[in-house]
Design a protein around this motif. Structure first.
Motif, PDB file in Angstrom:
ATOM      1  N   ASP A 104       0.570  -1.344   0.333  1.00 51.67           N
ATOM      2  CA  ASP A 104      -0.388   0.248  -0.158  1.00 51.67           C
ATOM      3  C   ASP A 104       0.494   1.683   0.007  1.00 51.67           C
ATOM      4  OD1 ASP A 104      -2.215   1.535   0.476  1.00 51.67           O
ATOM      5  OD2 ASP A 104      -1.874   1.822   2.651  1.00 51.67           O
ATOM      6  N   LYS A 105       1.745   1.045   1.011  1.00 48.45           N
ATOM      7  CA  LYS A 105       2.647   2.262   0.971  1.00 48.45           C
ATOM      8  C   LYS A 105       3.666   2.727  -0.153  1.00 48.45           C
ATOM      9  CE  LYS A 105       4.480   2.870   5.986  1.00 48.45           C
ATOM     10  NZ  LYS A 105       5.953   2.318   6.552  1.00 48.45           N
ATOM     11  N   ILE A 106       3.833   1.563  -1.107  1.00 51.14           N
ATOM     12  CA  ILE A 106       4.565   1.511  -2.064  1.00 51.14           C
ATOM     13  C   ILE A 106       3.886   2.662  -3.696  1.00 51.14           C
ATOM     14  CG2 ILE A 106       4.850   0.190  -4.536  1.00 51.14           C
ATOM     15  CD1 ILE A 106       7.689   0.902  -2.901  1.00 51.14           C
ATOM     16  N   SER A 107       2.246   1.857  -3.085  1.00 49.11           N
ATOM     17  CA  SER A 107       1.447   2.910  -4.805  1.00 49.11           C
ATOM     18  C   SER A 107       1.719   3.966  -4.320  1.00 49.11           C
ATOM     19  CB  SER A 107      -0.183   1.427  -4.849  1.00 49.11           C
ATOM     20  OG  SER A 107      -0.883   1.309  -3.380  1.00 49.11           O
ATOM     21  N   LYS A 108       0.945   4.082  -3.015  1.00 51.94           N
ATOM     22  CA  LYS A 108       0.596   5.698  -2.604  1.00 51.94           C
ATOM     23  C   LYS A 108       2.280   6.294  -3.256  1.00 51.94           C
ATOM     24  CE  LYS A 108      -2.026   5.502   1.257  1.00 51.94           C
ATOM     25  NZ  LYS A 108      -2.558   4.971   2.771  1.00 51.94           N
ATOM     26  N   LEU A 109       3.514   6.102  -2.701  1.00 49.69           N
ATOM     27  CA  LEU A 109       4.706   6.078  -2.900  1.00 49.69           C
ATOM     28  C   LEU A 109       4.648   6.799  -4.637  1.00 49.69           C
ATOM     29  CD1 LEU A 109       7.001   7.457  -2.075  1.00 49.69           C
ATOM     30  CD2 LEU A 109       7.917   5.407  -2.250  1.00 49.69           C
ATOM     31  N   VAL A 153      10.547  11.312   3.470  1.00 49.71           N
ATOM     32  CA  VAL A 153       9.648  11.853   4.567  1.00 49.71           C
ATOM     33  C   VAL A 153       9.463  10.659   5.277  1.00 49.71           C
ATOM     34  CG1 VAL A 153       8.580  13.465   6.005  1.00 49.71           C
ATOM     35  CG2 VAL A 153       8.811  13.788   3.904  1.00 49.71           C
ATOM     36  N   VAL A 154       9.997  10.915   6.779  1.00 50.36           N
ATOM     37  CA  VAL A 154       9.883   9.094   7.500  1.00 50.36           C
ATOM     38  C   VAL A 154       8.358   8.976   7.454  1.00 50.36           C
ATOM     39  CG1 VAL A 154      10.920   8.085   9.662  1.00 50.36           C
ATOM     40  CG2 VAL A 154      12.387   9.379   7.871  1.00 50.36           C
ATOM     41  N   ASP A 214       4.980   9.522   7.173  1.00 50.17           N
ATOM     42  CA  ASP A 214       3.987   9.328   6.075  1.00 50.17           C
ATOM     43  C   ASP A 214       4.971   8.730   4.568  1.00 50.17           C
ATOM     44  OD1 ASP A 214       4.728  11.404   4.962  1.00 50.17           O
ATOM     45  OD2 ASP A 214       3.350  12.909   5.220  1.00 50.17           O
ATOM     46  N   PHE A 215       6.120   8.551   4.552  1.00 48.98           N
ATOM     47  CA  PHE A 215       6.436   7.729   3.259  1.00 48.98           C
ATOM     48  C   PHE A 215       6.312   8.533   2.328  1.00 48.98           C
ATOM     49  CE2 PHE A 215       8.969   3.692   2.312  1.00 48.98           C
ATOM     50  CZ  PHE A 215       9.349   3.577   2.977  1.00 48.98           C
ATOM     51  N   VAL A 216       6.329   9.901   2.208  1.00 43.98           N
ATOM     52  CA  VAL A 216       5.669  10.636   1.440  1.00 43.98           C
ATOM     53  C   VAL A 216       6.981  11.509   0.500  1.00 43.98           C
ATOM     54  CG1 VAL A 216       4.708  12.683   0.194  1.00 43.98           C
ATOM     55  CG2 VAL A 216       3.179  11.373   1.393  1.00 43.98           C
ATOM     56  N   PRO A 217       7.181  11.520  -0.868  1.00 38.68           N
ATOM     57  CA  PRO A 217       8.631  12.342  -1.038  1.00 38.68           C
ATOM     58  C   PRO A 217       8.008  13.658  -0.594  1.00 38.68           C
ATOM     59  CG  PRO A 217       7.187  11.339  -2.727  1.00 38.68           C
ATOM     60  CD  PRO A 217       6.090  10.891  -1.685  1.00 38.68           C
ATOM     61  N   LEU A 218      10.092  14.268   0.039  1.00 39.18           N
ATOM     62  CA  LEU A 218       9.235  15.209   0.611  1.00 39.18           C
ATOM     63  C   LEU A 218       9.293  16.825  -0.466  1.00 39.18           C
ATOM     64  CD1 LEU A 218      10.754  17.255   3.023  1.00 39.18           C
ATOM     65  CD2 LEU A 218      13.430  17.237   2.010  1.00 39.18           C
ATOM     66  N   PRO A 219       9.939  16.172  -2.368  1.00 37.53           N
ATOM     67  CA  PRO A 219       9.712  17.109  -3.203  1.00 37.53           C
ATOM     68  C   PRO A 219       7.696  17.667  -3.510  1.00 37.53           C
ATOM     69  CG  PRO A 219      11.350  16.658  -3.765  1.00 37.53           C
ATOM     70  CD  PRO A 219      10.516  15.605  -2.916  1.00 37.53           C
ATOM     71  N   SER A 220       7.276  16.869  -3.028  1.00 34.60           N
ATOM     72  CA  SER A 220       5.525  17.080  -3.325  1.00 34.60           C
ATOM     73  C   SER A 220       4.923  17.587  -1.684  1.00 34.60           C
ATOM     74  CB  SER A 220       4.776  15.192  -3.231  1.00 34.60           C
ATOM     75  OG  SER A 220       5.699  14.113  -3.929  1.00 34.60           O
ATOM     76  N   LYS A 221       5.382  17.335  -1.146  1.00 36.90           N
ATOM     77  CA  LYS A 221       5.431  18.962   0.259  1.00 36.90           C
ATOM     78  C   LYS A 221       5.739  20.176  -0.099  1.00 36.90           C
ATOM     79  CE  LYS A 221       4.605  14.992   3.666  1.00 36.90           C
ATOM     80  NZ  LYS A 221       4.372  14.680   5.065  1.00 36.90           N
ATOM     81  N   GLY A 222       6.263  20.746  -1.156  1.00 40.17           N
ATOM     82  CA  GLY A 222       6.844  21.675  -1.167  1.00 40.17           C
ATOM     83  C   GLY A 222       8.280  22.017  -1.205  1.00 40.17           C
ATOM     84  N   HIS A 223       8.998  21.029  -0.537  1.00 35.54           N
ATOM     85  CA  HIS A 223      10.136  21.354  -0.868  1.00 35.54           C
ATOM     86  C   HIS A 223      10.765  21.300  -2.439  1.00 35.54           C
ATOM     87  CE1 HIS A 223      12.299  21.885   3.130  1.00 35.54           C
ATOM     88  NE2 HIS A 223      10.639  21.032   3.555  1.00 35.54           N
ATOM     89  N   LYS A 276      18.683  11.854   7.482  1.00 34.32           N
ATOM     90  CA  LYS A 276      19.181  13.313   7.366  1.00 34.32           C
ATOM     91  C   LYS A 276      17.858  14.173   7.778  1.00 34.32           C
ATOM     92  CE  LYS A 276      22.783  13.054   4.335  1.00 34.32           C
ATOM     93  NZ  LYS A 276      24.497  13.255   5.266  1.00 34.32           N
ATOM     94  N   GLU A 277      18.083  15.256   8.254  1.00 35.58           N
ATOM     95  CA  GLU A 277      17.000  16.150   9.040  1.00 35.58           C
ATOM     96  C   GLU A 277      17.184  17.193   7.645  1.00 35.58           C
ATOM     97  OE1 GLU A 277      16.180  18.148  12.902  1.00 35.58           O
ATOM     98  OE2 GLU A 277      16.060  16.121  13.219  1.00 35.58           O
ATOM     99  N   VAL A 278      15.997  17.977   7.160  1.00 32.70           N
ATOM    100  CA  VAL A 278      15.926  18.672   6.176  1.00 32.70           C
ATOM    101  C   VAL A 278      14.903  20.004   6.763  1.00 32.70           C
ATOM    102  CG1 VAL A 278      15.740  20.051   3.776  1.00 32.70           C
ATOM    103  CG2 VAL A 278      16.572  17.904   4.216  1.00 32.70           C
ATOM    104  N   ASP A 279      15.383  20.924   7.397  1.00 34.58           N
ATOM    105  CA  ASP A 279      14.294  22.291   7.794  1.00 34.58           C
ATOM    106  C   ASP A 279      13.542  21.258   8.943  1.00 34.58           C
ATOM    107  OD1 ASP A 279      14.780  24.036   6.047  1.00 34.58           O
ATOM    108  OD2 ASP A 279      13.313  23.443   4.618  1.00 34.58           O
ATOM    109  N   GLY A 280      14.231  20.564   9.557  1.00 34.34           N
ATOM    110  CA  GLY A 280      13.437  19.741  11.353  1.00 34.34           C
ATOM    111  C   GLY A 280      12.348  18.862  10.481  1.00 34.34           C
ATOM    112  N   ILE A 281      12.608  18.599   9.221  1.00 38.29           N
ATOM    113  CA  ILE A 281      11.716  17.068   9.172  1.00 38.29           C
ATOM    114  C   ILE A 281      12.846  16.153   8.696  1.00 38.29           C
ATOM    115  CG2 ILE A 281       9.873  16.106   7.090  1.00 38.29           C
ATOM    116  CD1 ILE A 281       9.888  19.478   6.121  1.00 38.29           C
ATOM    117  N   LYS A 282      12.477  15.341   9.198  1.00 34.40           N
ATOM    118  CA  LYS A 282      13.285  13.862   9.661  1.00 34.40           C
ATOM    119  C   LYS A 282      12.549  13.408   8.534  1.00 34.40           C
ATOM    120  CE  LYS A 282      13.503  12.473  14.575  1.00 34.40           C
ATOM    121  NZ  LYS A 282      13.945  13.363  14.233  1.00 34.40           N
TER     122      LYS A 282
END
Length: 466
Positions: free
Chosen positions: A14-19, A177-178, A180-189, A330-336
């Protein structure tokens, strides 16, 4: 993708299909990069990380890790050497930035000696080979998205040289992103910090995806010599090339005897009849001290690798290179975040007739910090035709150990603090702490410790011994 998903638990599938749906919307990267990333994450989730059974580890024999001195010399006839070299491509891993040494841009443009950068020296070396033997050895730079733009500008200055320079980019993968397993660029980075280059294990698929692999095969090339751009000892070795071609070895890793400074480096082992790389991360906790000892594991990987191009093509097309995954949190702007990487050396177990060659320490001269820069800029070395050559006057085969305080960490600060680089031919160890400034013509011998609580200027011509 179905095959990778088959070994996953329902939760992971399920994680993979969302990813997959998040990744498919990222238009900054190619389809190859998207599928490469998804299959890497799927392998990571399926937990196929290879656990090494300690009792099965064997020390490789001299057939598997060949002593350099037993390798036959190359042909003496220059025409034959030219034919040999025309089968070779030299590839430097050029994805790293000089940030740890306080420099902007690719690490390979840091000046090493006499105003020449790593890249200048590499180009000089290959030019010399091409001129001397009438051959056409190309230089290939594997850049990352961090170094690509700068490198393209920099290589323009070599346009009139006797060398063909190719560049390609290694893959660009999104940081995960640790939480919720979403790519960081999808969150506006949207910037560079949303992405990462997935380690040098990526050299094989990226060489193929860039079209360069097929190009070199069409030109009759057979082997690629891969090395870190900051290893000044990684020069083309005719003896090794000749040996591999004669013995049809698809892969060769140069290893060298461990010293106490190299206890963390990966080592070669024989395991279930195959030669493979054992990294400290794969070692069970109770065996870590044994791994670090120089008694049982006497050699380590220099990351100078020689690989057959046809074999790379075959394995990449079969998607057979499943190297151990190195999770790098790693950590980017406080996000693991998590970045999953692989190493080129770990590919050794997938190639036929793979060997190690136990080479002299001179083939491993990496510049990772300004303390290494002090070594290579000193009278311990000279520069001839782009080759950094060790001074014969140094009796001790080991280099002095050098520890410089934080005041020397950045290249700019380091250079300001030395009027000239001291003579260190007879130095065993140096430790400098505090606000220390060196005059011209200083000589250091034996074991020297310099500690300054306030500004300390060492006068011109001073000799410090023990």
């Amino acid at each position: 993708m179905a095959a990778a998903a088959a070994t996953l638990s329902p939760d992971h599938a399920d994680k993979i299909s969302k990813l997959q749906s998040s990744v498919s919307a990222l238009d900054q990267i190619s389809e190859n990069e998207k599928s490469g990333f998804i299959s890497l994450v799927a392998r990571y989730l399926s937990g196929e990380a290879q656990h090494v059974e300690w009792s099965k580890i064997q020390t490789p024999t001299d057939e598997v890790v060949v002593p350099y001195e037993t390798v036959a010399p190359p042909p003496e006839d220059p025409a034959k050497i030219g034919e040999l070299l025309d089968k070779l491509v030299v590839l430097k891993l050029n994805g790293g930035l000089g940030t740890t040494m306080g420099c902007t841009g690719p690490k390979s443009v840091i000046e090493v000696r006499n105003g020449l950068t790593f890249l200048d020296l590499i180009v000089q070396q290959i030019e010399n080979l091409n001129s001397k033997y009438g051959c056409k050895v190309p230089l290939v730079l594997m850049n990352s998205f961090n170094t690509h733009d700068d490198t393209i500008k920099i290589v323009e200055k070599y346009s009139n040289s006797n060398i063909e320079i190719h560049t390609f980019n290694q893959s660009q993968y999104p940081r995960l992103v640790v939480e919720d397993f979403v790519p960081l660029p999808s969150k506006g980075h949207a910037g560079k910090d949303g992405w990462y280059p997935p380690g040098h294990g990526d050299v094989f698929p990226s060489l193929k995806n860039s079209g360069k692999l097929d190009l070199f095969l069409s030109q009759g090339k057979e082997y690629v010599f891969v090395a870190n751009s900051d290893n000044l000892g990684a020069i083309v070795d005719l003896k090794i090339l000749s040996h591999l071609i004669q013995n049809k070895n698809e892969y060769c890793m140069e290893v060298t005897p461990k010293t106490l400074a190299d206890v963390k480096g990966g080592t070669l082992i024989s395991y279930e009849g195959k030669v493979q790389l054992l990294e400290i991360a794969q070692v069970p906790d109770q065996h870590v001290d044994e791994f670090k000892s120089i008694e049982k594991f006497k050699i380590f990987n220099t990351n100078n690798l020689w690989v057959n191009l046809n074999a790379i093509k075959k394995l990449v097309e079969a998607d057979a290179l499943k190297m151990e995954i190195i999770p790098n949190p790693k950590e980017v702007d406080g996000i693991k975040v998590l970045q999953l990487e692989t190493a080129a050396g770990a590919a050794i177990r997938f190639f036929d007739n793979a060997i190690g060659i136990n080479v002299p320490r001179s083939r491993f001269l990496p510049v990772k910090a300004t303390s290494d820069l002090l070594l290579v800029q000193s009278d311990l070395y000279t520069l001839e035709d782009g080759f950094v050559i060790r001074n014969k006057a140094r009796v001790n085969p080991a280099n002095p150990s050098i520890e410089l305080g934080p005041e020397f960490k950045k290249v700019g600060d380091f250079l300001k603090r030395f009027k000239s680089i001291p003579s260190i031919i007879e130095l065993d160890s140096l430790k400098v702490t505090g606000d220390v400034w060196f005059g011209a013509g200083v000589v250091l011998k034996g074991n020297v410790i310099i500690k300054a609580d306030s500004k300390l200027e060492i006068p011109d011509g001073a000799v410090l011994e023990n």
